[in-house]
Write an enzyme that holds these catalytic residues in place. Sequence first.
Site, short mmCIF file in Angstrom:
data_model
loop_
_atom_site.label_atom_id
_atom_site.label_comp_id
_atom_site.label_asym_id
_atom_site.label_seq_id
_atom_site.Cartn_x
_atom_site.Cartn_y
_atom_site.Cartn_z
N THR A 179 -0.30 -7.53 -7.21
CA THR A 179 -1.36 -7.98 -8.36
C THR A 179 -2.05 -6.81 -8.59
OG1 THR A 179 -1.33 -10.11 -7.32
CG2 THR A 179 -2.97 -9.68 -8.96
N LYS B 111 -1.35 -13.19 -14.47
CA LYS B 111 -1.74 -13.42 -12.92
C LYS B 111 -3.38 -13.34 -12.68
CE LYS B 111 -1.77 -13.32 -8.61
NZ LYS B 111 -1.33 -14.00 -7.56
N LYS C 285 -10.31 -7.69 -5.13
CA LYS C 285 -9.51 -6.80 -6.26
C LYS C 285 -9.17 -7.61 -7.54
CE LYS C 285 -5.47 -6.54 -5.28
NZ LYS C 285 -4.27 -7.30 -5.62
P1 NAP Z 1 -0.47 -6.64 2.68
O1 NAP Z 1 0.02 -7.42 3.87
O2 NAP Z 1 -1.46 -5.82 2.83
O3 NAP Z 1 0.98 -5.91 2.25
C1 NAP Z 1 1.05 -4.81 1.28
C2 NAP Z 1 1.74 -3.83 1.96
O4 NAP Z 1 1.73 -2.57 1.25
C3 NAP Z 1 1.16 -3.30 3.25
O5 NAP Z 1 2.06 -3.36 4.48
C4 NAP Z 1 0.89 -1.85 3.13
O6 NAP Z 1 0.95 -0.96 4.24
C5 NAP Z 1 1.78 -1.37 2.16
N1 NAP Z 1 1.32 -0.44 1.05
C6 NAP Z 1 -0.06 -0.35 0.43
N2 NAP Z 1 -0.13 0.91 -0.13
C7 NAP Z 1 1.06 1.39 -0.08
C8 NAP Z 1 1.59 2.82 -0.37
N3 NAP Z 1 1.06 3.56 -1.16
N4 NAP Z 1 2.87 3.20 -0.01
C9 NAP Z 1 3.58 2.29 0.61
N5 NAP Z 1 3.33 1.13 1.34
C10 NAP Z 1 2.07 0.70 0.87
O7 NAP Z 1 -0.71 -7.59 1.43
P2 NAP Z 1 0.02 -9.01 0.97
O8 NAP Z 1 -0.57 -10.25 1.16
O9 NAP Z 1 1.40 -8.94 1.32
O10 NAP Z 1 -0.19 -8.64 -0.80
C11 NAP Z 1 0.41 -7.68 -1.49
C12 NAP Z 1 0.12 -7.81 -2.82
O11 NAP Z 1 0.37 -8.96 -3.16
C13 NAP Z 1 -1.47 -7.79 -3.29
O12 NAP Z 1 -1.67 -7.17 -4.49
C14 NAP Z 1 -1.96 -9.12 -3.28
O13 NAP Z 1 -3.00 -9.20 -3.90
C15 NAP Z 1 -0.52 -9.76 -3.81
N6 NAP Z 1 -0.61 -11.08 -3.55
C16 NAP Z 1 -0.69 -11.75 -2.24
C17 NAP Z 1 -0.51 -13.08 -1.95
C18 NAP Z 1 -0.65 -13.62 -0.64
O14 NAP Z 1 -0.73 -14.81 -0.53
N7 NAP Z 1 -0.62 -12.75 0.45
C19 NAP Z 1 0.06 -13.95 -2.94
C20 NAP Z 1 0.12 -13.40 -4.18
C21 NAP Z 1 -0.20 -12.05 -4.57
P3 NAP Z 1 0.13 -1.15 5.56
O15 NAP Z 1 1.03 -2.00 6.18
O16 NAP Z 1 0.03 0.33 5.90
O17 NAP Z 1 -1.27 -1.69 4.92
#
Ligand code: NAP
Length: 293
Positions: free
Chosen positions: A99, A174, A243
Amino acid sequence: MSELKKIGFVGTGIMGSAMVGHLLDAGYEVSVFNRTKSKAQPLIERGARWCETAGDCAKGQDVVITIVGYPKDVEQVYLAAGGIVDSAKTGAYLVDMTTSSPIVAEKIYAAAKAKNLHAVDAPVTGGDTGAKNATLTIFVGGDEADFNALKPVFDVLGKNIVHEGGAGAGQKTKISNQIALAGALAGVCEAFAYAKSAGLDLEKVFAAISKGSASSAQMSDIVSRGLLDGNFNPGFMLKHLGKDLAIGNETATAYGQALPILAVVLHELRQMENSGHGSEGTQALLKYYGVKD
Ligand code: NAP
């Protein structure tokens, strides 16, 4: 399975890990990169190939999928020197499912087009449960032909998949979703704060109002995780909703649209982040309202 067989996947966090699992199960050849390697380890053990950088993960792939954290992470993995746009092979499809900002999506689309790459923005909703069950809703912005080419890949990850329009339209949809979610989330917290202050049995309140016209996915999720189970682990992190609403706030200002409810919820989320709750799930907003400690 799609004609597109080789997938590079960047971001194996809560959402990405489950999504890569489905792609492996569907027979795709998947390479992965994540900032913290340990989070990709279970996928490597299941057959994913580890890459040392996002650019390496893009090399030679038919499709590159990203689901990282913030717009700045998206810009970095795509647009930095040696990143995805620099490294992808001619004709590859680039799919950002983070997102993120529609402005960043438009920038990536233009940079990709200049290099004969096909970029779409394809954020999702449905939460960690939707990712685990492959029932995500996917909002896609970009060229219709690219949407059609990628549809078999999206079908592995989700159920309700809609081409919303040109580059950035997926992100704008979104953010509309998040604005609705924010109001529903805060409304649920406020309802239970009222019920608590009125001396009601909150389980009985939930049993009744979760079946009536106020029922919602937010109510079921927030109350069962946070209130009944006392579980504040993140399915969806509170700081990520902050965010999303900040992107909504910024772009709405540019569109000349006032969003008073978004402004209130964004303020609450920022206060929660400042008091150390940013990495908890959004159900932690119950604490802001004093429904839970
Ligand atoms: P998350 O668990 O923090 O996963 C994001 C992953 O991306 C983390 O493992 C992070 O690494 C990695 N990352 C971040 N920056 C990076 C970079 N520059 N290079 C390589 N890897 C990188 O978050 P999530 O819940 O999966 O969400 C991910 C995205 O989807 C967000 O934008 C969120 O708003 C969106 N989203 C989430 C949900 C939900 O329910 N969780 C639903 C819809 C949308 P690290 O392990 O080092 O932190």
